[in-house]
Scaffold this active site. Structure first.
Site, PDB file in Angstrom:
ATOM      1  N   ALA A  83      -8.390 124.943  -2.574  1.00 31.18           N
ATOM      2  CA  ALA A  83      -8.073 126.189  -3.438  1.00 31.18           C
ATOM      3  C   ALA A  83      -9.445 126.981  -3.732  1.00 31.18           C
ATOM      4  O   ALA A  83     -10.394 126.317  -3.929  1.00 31.18           O
ATOM      5  CB  ALA A  83      -7.933 125.422  -5.020  1.00 31.18           C
ATOM      6  N   CYS A  84      -9.326 128.174  -3.766  1.00 29.09           N
ATOM      7  CA  CYS A  84     -10.343 129.353  -3.688  1.00 29.09           C
ATOM      8  C   CYS A  84     -10.184 130.240  -4.914  1.00 29.09           C
ATOM      9  O   CYS A  84      -9.000 130.316  -5.429  1.00 29.09           O
ATOM     10  CB  CYS A  84     -10.626 129.738  -2.334  1.00 29.09           C
ATOM     11  SG  CYS A  84      -9.451 130.913  -1.861  1.00 29.09           S
ATOM     12  N   ASP A  85     -11.015 131.139  -4.835  1.00 29.25           N
ATOM     13  CA  ASP A  85     -10.893 132.488  -5.699  1.00 29.25           C
ATOM     14  C   ASP A  85     -11.715 133.289  -5.128  1.00 29.25           C
ATOM     15  O   ASP A  85     -11.618 134.467  -5.782  1.00 29.25           O
ATOM     16  CB  ASP A  85     -11.049 131.957  -7.164  1.00 29.25           C
ATOM     17  CG  ASP A  85     -10.259 132.908  -7.986  1.00 29.25           C
ATOM     18  OD1 ASP A  85      -9.307 133.269  -7.473  1.00 29.25           O
ATOM     19  OD2 ASP A  85     -10.371 132.831  -9.135  1.00 29.25           O
TER      20      ASP A  85
END
Length: 102
Positions: free
Chosen positions: A15-17
């Site tokens: 999961a990234c942003d």
């Protein structure tokens, strides 16, 4: 501390942003490392962690947000996109079907 049973991980989410591509590169690397085990590796935004994930890897700066979305799914934070010890331990546990504390 959370104990991960590598033998039970079938879907791992990175999961990234940040949108810089580093986590996508990590997802590709982990996907190759776990291909022989039949583990699905997905790359998703933190806000869209799928409910059917068995494990989430995310940068330490996003770990609290990931935990809020992931619910009961274990979230393993890491500091480095390449060569992080936490990622290495998790991948090894999945490859070997062993447990690891993270």
């Amino acid at each position: 501390m959370t104990t991960i049973d590598g033998a039970n991980v079938r879907k791992l989410v990175i999961a990234c942003d940040a949108g810089m591509g580093s986590s996508a590169m990590l997802a590709g690397t982990v996907r190759k490392q776990l291909a022989a085990k039949g583990v699905t590796v997905e790359h998703t935004p933190v806000a869209q962690i799928p409910a059917d994930a068995d494990l989430v890897l995310t940068h330490a700066g996003l770990a609290d947000r990931a935990r809020g979305v992931a619910g009961d799914i274990p979230v393993v934070p890491f500091q480095l996109f390449l060569g992080d010890p936490a990622v290495t331990k998790v991948v090894a546990a999945i490859q070997q079907g062993t447990t690891v504390d993270v």
